[in-house]
Design a protein around this motif. Structure first.
Motif, PDB file in Angstrom:
ATOM      1  N   UNK A 244       0.826  -1.207   0.000  1.00 18.73           N
ATOM      2  CA  UNK A 244       0.000   0.000   0.000  1.00 18.73           C
ATOM      3  C   UNK A 244       0.860   1.256   0.000  1.00 18.73           C
ATOM      4  N   UNK A 245       0.349   2.348  -0.587  1.00 17.96           N
ATOM      5  CA  UNK A 245       1.123   3.600  -0.588  1.00 17.96           C
ATOM      6  C   UNK A 245       1.286   4.141   0.834  1.00 17.96           C
ATOM      7  N   UNK A 246       2.352   4.870   1.036  1.00 14.70           N
ATOM      8  CA  UNK A 246       2.613   5.460   2.348  1.00 14.70           C
ATOM      9  C   UNK A 246       1.664   6.633   2.596  1.00 14.70           C
ATOM     10  N   UNK A 247       1.646   7.078   3.845  1.00  9.47           N
ATOM     11  CA  UNK A 247       0.784   8.210   4.200  1.00  9.47           C
ATOM     12  C   UNK A 247       1.181   9.446   3.434  1.00  9.47           C
ATOM     13  N   UNK A 248       2.473   9.619   3.240  1.00 10.95           N
ATOM     14  CA  UNK A 248       2.928  10.786   2.478  1.00 10.95           C
ATOM     15  C   UNK A 248       2.480  10.730   1.031  1.00 10.95           C
ATOM     16  N   UNK A 249       2.526   9.540   0.439  1.00  6.87           N
ATOM     17  CA  UNK A 249       2.082   9.402  -0.952  1.00  6.87           C
ATOM     18  C   UNK A 249       0.588   9.683  -1.065  1.00  6.87           C
ATOM     19  N   UNK A 250      -0.198   9.236  -0.061  1.00  8.38           N
ATOM     20  CA  UNK A 250      -1.637   9.507  -0.106  1.00  8.38           C
ATOM     21  C   UNK A 250      -1.922  10.991   0.047  1.00  8.38           C
ATOM     22  N   UNK A 251      -1.151  11.676   0.889  1.00 11.04           N
ATOM     23  CA  UNK A 251      -1.373  13.108   1.077  1.00 11.04           C
ATOM     24  C   UNK A 251      -1.094  13.896  -0.198  1.00 11.04           C
ATOM     25  N   UNK A 252      -0.218  13.353  -1.028  1.00  6.56           N
ATOM     26  CA  UNK A 252       0.098  14.049  -2.280  1.00  6.56           C
ATOM     27  C   UNK A 252      -1.026  13.937  -3.300  1.00  6.56           C
ATOM     28  N   UNK A 253      -1.991  13.077  -3.061  1.00 12.65           N
ATOM     29  CA  UNK A 253      -3.106  12.911  -4.004  1.00 12.65           C
ATOM     30  C   UNK A 253      -4.220  13.918  -3.681  1.00 12.65           C
ATOM     31  N   UNK A 254      -5.182  13.985  -4.615  1.00 17.85           N
ATOM     32  CA  UNK A 254      -6.305  14.913  -4.465  1.00 17.85           C
ATOM     33  C   UNK A 254      -7.336  14.300  -3.511  1.00 17.85           C
ATOM     34  N   UNK A 255      -7.630  14.981  -2.402  1.00 20.73           N
ATOM     35  CA  UNK A 255      -8.600  14.465  -1.425  1.00 20.73           C
ATOM     36  C   UNK A 255      -9.798  15.386  -1.266  1.00 20.73           C
ATOM     37  N   UNK A 256     -10.042  16.230  -2.254  1.00 22.58           N
ATOM     38  CA  UNK A 256     -11.125  17.206  -2.149  1.00 22.58           C
ATOM     39  C   UNK A 256     -12.487  16.520  -2.170  1.00 22.58           C
ATOM     40  N   UNK A 257     -13.481  17.189  -1.529  1.00 26.46           N
ATOM     41  CA  UNK A 257     -14.849  16.678  -1.515  1.00 26.46           C
ATOM     42  C   UNK A 257     -15.429  16.629  -2.924  1.00 26.46           C
ATOM     43  N   UNK A 258     -15.023  17.599  -3.744  1.00 24.18           N
ATOM     44  CA  UNK A 258     -15.524  17.650  -5.124  1.00 24.18           C
ATOM     45  C   UNK A 258     -15.110  16.395  -5.891  1.00 24.18           C
ATOM     46  N   UNK A 259     -13.860  15.994  -5.721  1.00 21.21           N
ATOM     47  CA  UNK A 259     -13.395  14.798  -6.423  1.00 21.21           C
ATOM     48  C   UNK A 259     -14.088  13.547  -5.883  1.00 21.21           C
ATOM     49  N   UNK A 260     -14.311  13.511  -4.547  1.00 24.53           N
ATOM     50  CA  UNK A 260     -15.014  12.359  -3.989  1.00 24.53           C
ATOM     51  C   UNK A 260     -16.433  12.262  -4.532  1.00 24.53           C
ATOM     52  N   UNK A 261     -17.120  13.410  -4.597  1.00 29.77           N
ATOM     53  CA  UNK A 261     -18.498  13.392  -5.116  1.00 29.77           C
ATOM     54  C   UNK A 261     -18.533  12.894  -6.555  1.00 29.77           C
ATOM     55  N   UNK A 262     -17.541  13.327  -7.351  1.00 32.02           N
ATOM     56  CA  UNK A 262     -17.493  12.851  -8.736  1.00 32.02           C
ATOM     57  C   UNK A 262     -17.274  11.333  -8.777  1.00 32.02           C
ATOM     58  N   UNK A 263     -16.368  10.841  -7.907  1.00 33.00           N
ATOM     59  CA  UNK A 263     -16.131   9.397  -7.857  1.00 33.00           C
ATOM     60  C   UNK A 263     -17.373   8.670  -7.364  1.00 33.00           C
ATOM     61  N   UNK A 264     -18.091   9.279  -6.402  1.00 31.84           N
ATOM     62  CA  UNK A 264     -19.308   8.678  -5.852  1.00 31.84           C
ATOM     63  C   UNK A 264     -20.364   8.500  -6.947  1.00 31.84           C
ATOM     64  N   UNK A 265     -20.492   9.509  -7.805  1.00 31.99           N
ATOM     65  CA  UNK A 265     -21.474   9.412  -8.891  1.00 31.99           C
ATOM     66  C   UNK A 265     -21.115   8.262  -9.833  1.00 31.99           C
TER      67      UNK A 265
END
Length: 460
Positions: A244-265
């Motif tokens: 699994x990616x490290x915590x630092x690698x995950x923090x470098x990704x996009x975690x915005x609510x907007x992106x989550x909502x798009x993924x949710x749809x």
């Protein structure tokens, strides 16, 4: 070819009839013959071979006096082509590549010309030409006489043959008629036999083509199944030993609510191939650590068809290899969807709205897909143990058992609603090598190079 007869100077000491010494001919800047030397003995027939432009014709032209050498010399019977051309022409006959007869000259004129070239005295030329002409005329007359006699003899033979042929034709006509009738019968029989053989051959070719196509289709299916198995075994190995990616690698990704909502749809439309492909491509760029439970619930509630189960398992594999809590968040809602009780079927004669029947069908299909997805996740190593999925399977079976017992007591037909769930699952489980018994499971891994990982899941 040099003539072997005639007088003149004696041949060389070694019996050479024709000797060329550094014979050379140059036309301007082009060297046609370059210092040619050779020796031909008396009685030899010498083949003079070469490609076009090699200088063969030019060499013969120098030997016969048609052109003079640029340098070097050649001797025929000891006579030089440079100094003794008149004597050489009396001894040599030459047949050039093309016809040597002049088309505008008569036969008598041609004889006169060659008599002069060969050195016949002028006073004797006419007598020689006339003598040759008479010889040719006598030969012609003799040939004509023989031809006339032969023609008369042939005419007599033809007359006798005609009479004999007429008699034979009359005798033969009856036999031919009988033979023609027999031949016609044989032809008709052969046509019938040929038609039978043709039909038989056509049927044989059609059967061979069918068998060949079936074998090719089976081989293609086997190759496709082997490739799919190998890919899933590799996926299983990746899932069982998830990096699994490290915590630092995950923090470098996009975690915005907007992106989550798009993924949710897109998750809601997980059964749509286009939306699913877009989501698989987008997930490696997102950080959904805060939404793992929501994503797991969306996967469990997605309206999947059976054909969507394997791609959905690939998406779950990606989430499993990214977030450690995804699997434990996914299993409970997926088990709930697999064991949910569908609405009871309508009683005989009862009026049921089409919407209610559609809802029942949709829930049964969702239940079937959830049960299939549970075991697919076991097969690819996302779920570490099949214990809970097997429990869900027992619950589904017991639902129909209890329904059948209740129907027996009440005297009503048993609903057996879960048959729609269990029938395709049985076919899937029977053919799935990753859910097979431990020996078959190990053989499947070995065949696809899967190693030894995950044996405990297959054993359970």
């Amino acid at each position: 070819r040099a003539a072997a007869g005639g007088g003149g100077a004696a041949a060389g000491a070694d019996g050479a009839k024709l000797v060329l010494r550094s014979l050379r001919k140059v036309f301007g800047p082009k060297v046609a013959v370059a210092d040619l030397s050779l020796r031909i003995r008396t009685g030899e027939c010498f083949g003079f071979l070469g490609t076009n432009g090699a200088g063969k014709s030019t060499t013969f032209a120098m030997l016969t006096g048609a052109v003079a050498p640029s340098s070097g010399d050649a001797a025929l019977d000891g006579l030089s082509v440079r100094r003794d051309q008149a004597s050489i022409r009396r001894r040599v006959g030459y047949c050039p590549q093309h016809d040597a007869l002049e088309g505008l000259m008569t036969g008598r004129e041609t004889l006169r010309m060659y008599a002069r070239i060969k050195g016949v005295p002028p006073a004797a030329i006419e007598a020689e030409a006339e003598a040759l002409r008479r010889q040719l005329a006598e030969a012609r007359d003799h040939a004509e006489a023989r031809a006339t006699a032969a023609a008369a003899e042939a005419l007599a033979v033809a007359a006798r043959a005609t009479a004999e042929a007429k008699a034979e034709a009359e005798t033969r006509s009856a036999a031919e008629a009988r033979a023609a009738a027999a031949e016609e019968r044989a032809r008709q029989a052969e046509e019938v036999h040929r038609a039978y053989r043709s039909a038989e051959e056509e049927a044989r070719r059609a059967e061979e083509a069918r068998q060949r196509e079936a074998a090719e289709a089976e081989a293609a299916r086997a190759a496709e199944a082997a490739a799919a198995l190998e890919a899933r075994l590799k996926l299983r190995q990746l899932n069982l030993s998830a990096q699994r990616p490290s915590e630092g690698e995950l923090k470098a990704r996009d975690s915005s609510l907007k992106k989550y909502e798009a993924a949710r749809r897109k998750l809601v439309k997980l059964g749509d191939e286009r939306e699913r492909s877009a989501l698989l491509a987008e997930l490696p760029r997102l950080n959904l650590s805060k939404y793992v439970e929501e994503v797991a619930l969306a996967v469990a509630e997605a309206p999947l068809k059976l054909k969507d189960v394997v791609p959905a398992a690939e998406l779950c594999s990606l989430m499993h290899r990214t977030y450690a809590t995804f699997t434990q968040a996914l299993e409970p809602p997926l088990l709930k969807a697999a064991t949910a009780l569908p609405p009871p079927p309508p009683r005989p004669g009862a009026a049921v709205a089409s919407e209610g029947e559609s809802e029942r069908t949709a829930r049964l299909l969702r239940k079937r897909s959830a049960l299939r997805l549970l075991f697919e996740l076991v097969a690819v190593g996302v779920l570490p143990s099949p214990k809970r999925p097997l429990g869900a399977l027992r619950d589904v079976m017991e639902e129909d058992t209890a329904s059948a017992a209740e129907a027996t007591r009440s005297g009503e037909p048993a609903p057996f609603g879960n048959l729609q769930v269990l029938q395709p699952f049985v076919k899937y489980a029977a053919a799935e090598p990753l859910l097979a018994s431990p020996p078959a499971h190990a053989a499947a891994r070995a065949a696809a190079g899967g190693g030894n990982g995950g044996g405990e899941a297959g054993g359970e």
